[in-house]
Write a protein that holds these residues in place. Structure first.
Motif, PDB file in Angstrom:
ATOM      1  N   GLN A   6       0.854  -1.051   0.023  1.00  0.00           N
ATOM      2  CA  GLN A   6       0.040  -0.280  -0.160  1.00  0.00           C
ATOM      3  C   GLN A   6       0.406   1.078  -0.234  1.00  0.00           C
ATOM      4  O   GLN A   6       0.633   2.312  -0.753  1.00  0.00           O
ATOM      5  N   TYR A   9       2.611   1.908  -3.273  1.00  0.00           N
ATOM      6  CA  TYR A   9       1.712   2.534  -4.459  1.00  0.00           C
ATOM      7  C   TYR A   9       1.145   3.769  -4.030  1.00  0.00           C
ATOM      8  O   TYR A   9       1.080   4.127  -5.075  1.00  0.00           O
ATOM      9  N   ALA A  10       0.878   3.777  -2.375  1.00  0.00           N
ATOM     10  CA  ALA A  10       0.621   5.317  -2.377  1.00  0.00           C
ATOM     11  C   ALA A  10       1.888   5.993  -3.104  1.00  0.00           C
ATOM     12  O   ALA A  10       1.486   8.098  -3.202  1.00  0.00           O
ATOM     13  N   LEU A  12       4.566   5.630  -5.913  1.00  0.00           N
ATOM     14  CA  LEU A  12       3.912   6.238  -6.792  1.00  0.00           C
ATOM     15  C   LEU A  12       2.868   6.734  -7.177  1.00  0.00           C
ATOM     16  O   LEU A  12       3.054   7.285  -8.332  1.00  0.00           O
ATOM     17  N   GLY A  13       1.739   6.235  -6.858  1.00  0.00           N
ATOM     18  CA  GLY A  13       0.387   7.723  -7.292  1.00  0.00           C
ATOM     19  C   GLY A  13       0.620   9.098  -7.053  1.00  0.00           C
ATOM     20  O   GLY A  13       0.930   9.788  -7.877  1.00  0.00           O
ATOM     21  N   LEU A  15       3.878  10.317  -6.791  1.00  0.00           N
ATOM     22  CA  LEU A  15       4.659  10.735  -8.017  1.00  0.00           C
ATOM     23  C   LEU A  15       3.898  10.519  -9.675  1.00  0.00           C
ATOM     24  O   LEU A  15       4.864  11.254  -9.836  1.00  0.00           O
ATOM     25  N   GLY A  16       3.402   9.944  -9.543  1.00  0.00           N
ATOM     26  CA  GLY A  16       2.735  10.271 -10.960  1.00  0.00           C
ATOM     27  C   GLY A  16       1.917  11.170 -11.074  1.00  0.00           C
ATOM     28  O   GLY A  16       2.255  11.899 -12.040  1.00  0.00           O
ATOM     29  N   PHE A  17       1.385  12.036  -9.749  1.00  0.00           N
ATOM     30  CA  PHE A  17       0.408  13.306  -9.955  1.00  0.00           C
ATOM     31  C   PHE A  17       1.538  14.161 -10.094  1.00  0.00           C
ATOM     32  O   PHE A  17       1.243  15.099 -10.556  1.00  0.00           O
ATOM     33  N   LEU A  19       4.612  14.223 -11.317  1.00  0.00           N
ATOM     34  CA  LEU A  19       4.623  14.154 -12.742  1.00  0.00           C
ATOM     35  C   LEU A  19       3.670  14.846 -13.602  1.00  0.00           C
ATOM     36  O   LEU A  19       4.373  15.953 -14.698  1.00  0.00           O
ATOM     37  N   LEU A  20       2.992  14.361 -13.837  1.00  0.00           N
ATOM     38  CA  LEU A  20       1.748  14.665 -14.555  1.00  0.00           C
ATOM     39  C   LEU A  20       1.368  16.887 -14.036  1.00  0.00           C
ATOM     40  O   LEU A  20       1.200  16.941 -14.847  1.00  0.00           O
ATOM     41  N   TRP A  39       0.181   8.812   3.991  1.00  0.00           N
ATOM     42  CA  TRP A  39      -0.273   7.454   3.721  1.00  0.00           C
ATOM     43  C   TRP A  39       0.049   6.141   4.997  1.00  0.00           C
ATOM     44  O   TRP A  39      -0.844   5.772   5.514  1.00  0.00           O
ATOM     45  N   THR A  84       0.525  17.176  -3.619  1.00  0.00           N
ATOM     46  CA  THR A  84       1.038  16.211  -3.934  1.00  0.00           C
ATOM     47  C   THR A  84       1.130  14.795  -2.573  1.00  0.00           C
ATOM     48  O   THR A  84       1.076  13.720  -2.515  1.00  0.00           O
ATOM     49  N   ILE A  87      -2.432  12.903  -2.405  1.00  0.00           N
ATOM     50  CA  ILE A  87      -2.853  12.328  -3.051  1.00  0.00           C
ATOM     51  C   ILE A  87      -3.233  11.152  -2.915  1.00  0.00           C
ATOM     52  O   ILE A  87      -4.265  10.351  -3.231  1.00  0.00           O
ATOM     53  N   PRO A  88      -2.623  10.399  -2.312  1.00  0.00           N
ATOM     54  CA  PRO A  88      -3.297   9.067  -1.553  1.00  0.00           C
ATOM     55  C   PRO A  88      -3.941   9.248  -0.866  1.00  0.00           C
ATOM     56  O   PRO A  88      -5.282   7.947  -0.668  1.00  0.00           O
ATOM     57  N   ILE A  90      -6.776  11.836  -0.879  1.00  0.00           N
ATOM     58  CA  ILE A  90      -7.937  12.233  -1.840  1.00  0.00           C
ATOM     59  C   ILE A  90      -9.401  11.416  -2.103  1.00  0.00           C
ATOM     60  O   ILE A  90      -8.480  10.190  -2.004  1.00  0.00           O
TER      61      ILE A  90
ATOM     62  N   GLY B 123       3.815  10.453 -15.970  1.00  0.00           N
ATOM     63  CA  GLY B 123       2.850  10.496 -14.820  1.00  0.00           C
ATOM     64  C   GLY B 123       1.953   9.922 -14.530  1.00  0.00           C
ATOM     65  O   GLY B 123       1.042   9.439 -13.515  1.00  0.00           O
ATOM     66  N   ALA B 130      -0.921   3.228 -10.568  1.00  0.00           N
ATOM     67  CA  ALA B 130      -0.458   3.077  -9.159  1.00  0.00           C
ATOM     68  C   ALA B 130      -1.432   2.618  -8.450  1.00  0.00           C
ATOM     69  O   ALA B 130      -2.079   2.137  -7.281  1.00  0.00           O
TER      70      ALA B 130
END
Lengths: 150, 255
Positions: A6, A9-10, A12-13, A15-17, A19-20, A39, A84, A87-88, A90, B123, B130
């Protein structure tokens, strides 16, 4: 699911946002750590018996503190870090399920997901506001002197 | 009065518009307007903003009282690099005011900043993947969500400039990506389609917006908070309608 996965993944989530949202490269790592931190706090609070509201509240307090500390260290708006970090937390999926229940006429689901979304949102917002309020209070002089016009 | 207020006021507005457009908070905007105007000799500054409008009145003393307002697009993206540069610019200015020409040049340079496509692709794929696994999907769901995250990104690029409202945009993007994902159920792949869907939903659902909306309500930006809150709820409803329609089309055997 194991706590370790968990947390992974939190992170990485987040990190993804990051980057976005075009996070400058030097902030990427600490910003993803913010997601891990919130998290982790959430899981720990929930493990210790905190309800949905309190667990999110504690996580938001820690996330906001992290954001304020990083903002001062890295000389950047705290916005980059708290968005950021949260993110986990929200309530994206519960907000979605609330409206899914509403559209599908599932009133039980609407109530339980709706309450869930409400508690999470209120918990996070209360955490942010508390830290923001405390920082504003202890920050040097009151910034707005009485304004005088001619 | 060193600089002409008639030149300064539109500059402040351009700054404010750029700040909102890159994801700056309304409260941050109002505070920054105070700093900027005071740096250029404003004696009294009245700044008010909601998510789609900025109002500013500055009393420059000898320079006279000047007012300006600006309507800004409602769809604010988030660009952390721009936000950081804008913040740095306002700090520079409040220490030592730049000439309007220099200020303009800095703003123009910041507006040139764009997200590298690789960053966006990585991203959205990473975030969707994820979250598919975060909500209980396996590796397969994670990979598929990564892929459909990219699909959602392409759909956003295409539809965002072509749709009049956020609601219709979210409905269409949800419907199309939903059709793609539920079509996987017809293949022999052992996919939990719902897990893939939730990963992609996390990219689009206004979860951040609803959280910051409630935060705005808490700190007293009631108008901005309520309008963003309603936008988030309606947006989520549009998404739910899109995904449910795509699911029904498959479950009902229409497709």
């Amino acid at each position: 699911m194991s706590y370790v996965l968990q947390l992974l993944y939190a992170t990485l989530g987040s990190l993804g946002f990051a980057l976005l949202f075009n996070m400058p490269t030097r902030h990427l790592l600490p910003a993803s750590l913010g997601g891990l931190l919130t998290w982790g706090t959430y899981l720990l609070s929930a493990h210790l018996g905190a309800g949905l509201f309190l667990a999110n509240f504690f996580a938001a307090v820690i996330g906001q503190l992290w954001a304020e500390i990083m903002a001062r260290t890295m000389k950047t708006p705290a916005t980059l870090y708290y968005i950021t970090a949260f993110i986990p937390l929200i309530p994206g999926s519960s907000l979605y399920h609330t409206m899914e229940s509403a559209v599908g006429g599932n009133w039980t689901g609407l109530r339980s997901y709706g309450v869930q979304t409400l508690l999470v949102t209120l918990g996070i917002a209360a955490g942010i506001t508390l830290i923001g309020g405390i920082l504003y209070f202890i920050r040097k002089k009151p910034r707005h002197e009485p304004k005088t016009s001619r | 009065m060193q600089y002409d207020p008639k030149e300064l006021m539109p500059l402040f507005m351009d700054y404010g518009e750029a700040l909102l457009a890159s994801g700056g908070e309304v409260r941050r905007l109002e505070d920054t307007m105070d700093y900027l105007a005071e740096a250029y000799g404003g004696i009294r500054v009245d700044a008010f903003a909601i998510s789609s409008l900025i109002l500013l009145t500055v009393d420059f003393g000898e320079g006279g009282v000047h007012s300006i307002s600006r309507c800004v697009p409602r769809w604010n993206g988030t660009d952390f690099e721009k936000l950081e540069l804008l913040n740095r610019l306002s700090r520079t200015v409040s220490r030592a005011p730049l000439s309007p020409q220099e200020f303009r040049a800095e703003l123009d340079r910041i507006s040139q900043v764009h997200t590298h496509p690789v960053k966006k692709i990585l991203g959205s794929g990473l975030a969707a993947g994820a979250f598919a696994m975060f909500f209980g999907g396996g590796i397969l769901e994670g990979l598929l969500a990564f892929f459909f995250g990219l699909v959602a990104l392409v759909l956003q690029f295409y539809f965002a400039p072509r749709m009049r409202s956020r609601v219709s945009f979210l409905f269409v993007v949800s419907l199309l990506s939903g059709l793609g994902i539920y079509a996987l159920g017809l293949t022999p792949l052992p996919v939990q389609c719902d897990m893939v869907v939730i990963g992609v939903i996390m990219l689009l659902v206004p979860g951040i917006a609803i959280t910051t909306a409630v935060r705005d309500l808490f700190i007293g930006d009631t108008v901005t908070g309520s309008s963003r809150l309603m936008e988030s709820i309606i947006g989520a409803a549009a998404m739910a309608a899109g995904y449910m329609l795509s699911m029904i089309l498959f479950a009902g055997g229409v497709l």
